[in-house]
Design an enzyme around this catalytic site. Structure first.
Site, PDB file in Angstrom:
ATOM      1  N   LYS A  88     -10.521  -0.572  10.458  1.00 59.58           N
ATOM      2  CA  LYS A  88     -10.632  -1.724   9.564  1.00 59.58           C
ATOM      3  C   LYS A  88     -10.944  -2.999  10.352  1.00 59.58           C
ATOM      4  O   LYS A  88     -11.076  -4.068   9.776  1.00 59.58           O
ATOM      5  CB  LYS A  88      -9.327  -1.919   8.775  1.00 59.58           C
ATOM      6  N   ASP A 147       2.945  -4.630   8.044  1.00 53.80           N
ATOM      7  CA  ASP A 147       1.728  -3.843   7.902  1.00 53.80           C
ATOM      8  C   ASP A 147       0.572  -4.841   7.986  1.00 53.80           C
ATOM      9  O   ASP A 147       0.335  -5.615   7.053  1.00 53.80           O
ATOM     10  CB  ASP A 147       1.768  -3.125   6.546  1.00 53.80           C
ATOM     11  N   HIS A 202       0.877  -1.175   0.000  1.00 56.72           N
ATOM     12  CA  HIS A 202       0.000   0.000   0.000  1.00 56.72           C
ATOM     13  C   HIS A 202       0.917   1.229   0.000  1.00 56.72           C
ATOM     14  O   HIS A 202       2.024   1.178   0.541  1.00 56.72           O
ATOM     15  CB  HIS A 202      -0.836  -0.048   1.276  1.00 56.72           C
ATOM     16  N   CYS A 242      -4.779   2.453  -3.681  1.00 59.05           N
ATOM     17  CA  CYS A 242      -3.526   2.949  -3.073  1.00 59.05           C
ATOM     18  C   CYS A 242      -2.377   1.973  -3.279  1.00 59.05           C
ATOM     19  O   CYS A 242      -1.495   1.833  -2.423  1.00 59.05           O
ATOM     20  CB  CYS A 242      -3.694   3.260  -1.581  1.00 59.05           C
ATOM     21  N   GLN A 301      -4.592  -5.240   6.836  1.00 62.64           N
ATOM     22  CA  GLN A 301      -5.586  -6.135   6.236  1.00 62.64           C
ATOM     23  C   GLN A 301      -5.486  -7.540   6.817  1.00 62.64           C
ATOM     24  O   GLN A 301      -6.028  -8.487   6.243  1.00 62.64           O
ATOM     25  CB  GLN A 301      -5.383  -6.207   4.708  1.00 62.64           C
TER      26      GLN A 301
HETATM   27  C1  LIG Z   1      -2.417  -2.806   3.573  1.00 61.41           C
HETATM   28  C2  LIG Z   1      -2.746  -1.437   4.038  1.00 61.41           C
HETATM   29  N1  LIG Z   1      -1.819  -0.707   4.680  1.00 61.41           N
HETATM   30  C3  LIG Z   1      -2.076   0.512   5.148  1.00 61.41           C
HETATM   31  C4  LIG Z   1      -3.296   1.103   4.999  1.00 61.41           C
HETATM   32  C5  LIG Z   1      -3.521   2.467   5.556  1.00 61.41           C
HETATM   33  O1  LIG Z   1      -4.412   2.418   6.607  1.00 61.41           O
HETATM   34  P1  LIG Z   1      -4.933   3.776   7.278  1.00 61.41           P
HETATM   35  O2  LIG Z   1      -5.469   4.612   6.150  1.00 61.41           O
HETATM   36  O3  LIG Z   1      -6.006   3.309   8.217  1.00 61.41           O
HETATM   37  O4  LIG Z   1      -3.796   4.405   7.959  1.00 61.41           O
HETATM   38  C6  LIG Z   1      -4.301   0.408   4.331  1.00 61.41           C
HETATM   39  C7  LIG Z   1      -5.602   1.034   4.100  1.00 61.41           C
HETATM   40  O5  LIG Z   1      -6.340   0.676   3.190  1.00 61.41           O
HETATM   41  C8  LIG Z   1      -4.029  -0.895   3.849  1.00 61.41           C
HETATM   42  O6  LIG Z   1      -4.950  -1.611   3.215  1.00 61.41           O
END
Ligand SMILES: Cc1ncc(COP(=O)(O)O)c(C=O)c1O
Length: 383
Positions: free
Chosen positions: A203, A177, A100, A341, A180
């Site tokens: 999430k 990270d 992401h 993203c 998900q």
């Molecule tokens: C894999 C992953 N990392 C990071 C993020 C960023 O999360 P946040 O916008 O809640 O900080 C997302 C959000 O869609 C994501 O899917």
């Protein structure tokens, strides 16, 4: 409405909504600073979330859990603070082709600032990372491996234990990270031996504006603070400030108190159902959705890794994902369209974006049937 955009954010269970109402009706107060009753009750409720997060991810210590604004904030914290302490010109940071933007850009910014180099673990056309290439990338210049547990655009579940063990064999720490992952898969940070883990409350059925950074005590103690301000200090004079102990050293200023407190209700909700049960149920649903969608002629799934979780990205030949998404919306079906993203993932496949259905624990086979019928109808209108 059929809600299949859980990867972007989940709907909130009544227990979380009730907790938010309760906070503003009965607890509203600033935390960590007042001697008055309300402040103490709010502080206890806020700290209870940390207490519940410890067993939720099996952290060794409660003070290894930093409450942040979200995954993005948590990753930026590590990139900046770890980067300040440990990354120098000529060093390398490894990420993966599946990331992401929030696990790309903070490292790119760090590399630019320090004169370090960003290296990317490649993937194959199914969306599996190339572990042989990864092994070849590890050397004494690498200062961090930062990668996603589950890909938000393809659904790939990475073999993170193996990736962590390989990095540790070269004394390289790993940031996962888990934005998900944490709502779909039980995570044990001590078993994984992961150095940093980041995820978002919104999430995982919790409120927006709160997230978690788990970090091993040894790293967090060796890193300088993230931001300066209230709460992160022990003493301040105009000559010198001494910093607070963990976790407060990384929590400057008034946090999102309501979200921090109410995240506990989301953890309770998930734990009551059980992550193993959630994982089993969602796996079945993902398989059902994959089989159902693949019955539609000219539908192509993007991301066909062996291990997948909760996400199906697809395209229909001769149509644009935005058009399908717009028609699905008119039919009362919420999916995501676009690059999610993850522009480098889209570039890899040479596509502008995908239609993404992402599953949550409240989705059913009936929801999938509605999606499949909706996609068929949208296709018949466009092709
Ligand atoms: C894999 C992953 N990392 C990071 C993020 C960023 O999360 P946040 O916008 O809640 O900080 C997302 C959000 O869609 C994501 O899917």
């Amino acid at each position: 409405m059929v809600y299949l955009d859980n990867g972007a954010t989940t709907q909130k269970p009544q227990a979380v909504i009730d907790a938010i109402t309760h906070y503003y009706t009965a607890l509203n107060s600033n935390i960590h600073r007042g001697v008055h009753h309300l402040s103490q009750v709010a502080t206890d409720a806020y700290e209870l979330t940390r207490t519940k997060l410890k067993p939720f991810i099996n952290a060794e210590h409660e003070h290894e859990i930093i409450l942040t604004k979200g995954t993005t904030d948590a990753i930026n914290l590590v990139a900046q603070c770890y980067g300040k302490a440990f990354v120098e010109a000529g060093d390398e940071i490894i990420i993966s082709a599946l990331e992401h933007h929030s696990n790309i850009v903070p490292w790119q910014m760090l590399c630019e600032e320090k004169g370090a180099t960003l290296k990317v673990i490649p993937m194959d056309v199914e969306g599996n990372l190339d572990l042989a290439a990864y092994k070849g990338m590890l050397n004494e210049k690498v200062k961090m491996v930062a990668l996603t547990y589950v890909s938000n655009s393809l659904g790939t579940v990475n073999p993170v234990k193996e990736i962590i063990d390989l990095a540790h064999a070269h004394d390289v720490p790993v940031l996962l990270d888990a934005a998900q992952a944490v709502q779909h898969i039980p995570i044990d940070v001590q078993h994984l031996d992961v150095d940093f883990l980041a995820f978002s409350g919104h999430k995982m059925y919790g409120p927006t504006g709160v997230g978690v950074l788990y970090g091993k005590e040894k790293w967090l103690n060796a890193m300088p603070p993230y931001q300066g301000g209230g709460d992160m200090i022990k003493t301040v004079t105009f000559e010198k400030t001494t910093y607070n102990d963990l976790p407060f050293k990384f929590e400057a200023g008034t946090p999102n108190i309501e979200a921090g407190i109410c995240l506990a209700a989301a953890i309770d909700y998930i734990e009551e159902i059980g992550l193993k049960n959630i994982a089993r149920y969602e796996e079945e649903l993902l398989e059902y959705a994959t089989d159902s969608l693949l019955e539609i002629p000219d539908l192509r799934i993007i991301g066909t890794a062996k291990q997948k979780s909760s996400v199906i990205s697809f395209l229909i030949d001769g149509t644009h994902p935005y058009d399908i998404g717009t028609i699905l919306d008119k039919l009362g079906i919420a999916v995501r369209t676009g690059h999610h993203c993850t522009q480098p993932v889209m570039d890899f496949f040479g596509i502008p974006g995908t239609i993404r259905a992402s599953i949550g624990l409240y989705n059913s086979k009936e929801d999938i049937d509605v999606l499949t019928e909706g996609v068929k109808r949208a296709k018949s209108m466009l092709v």
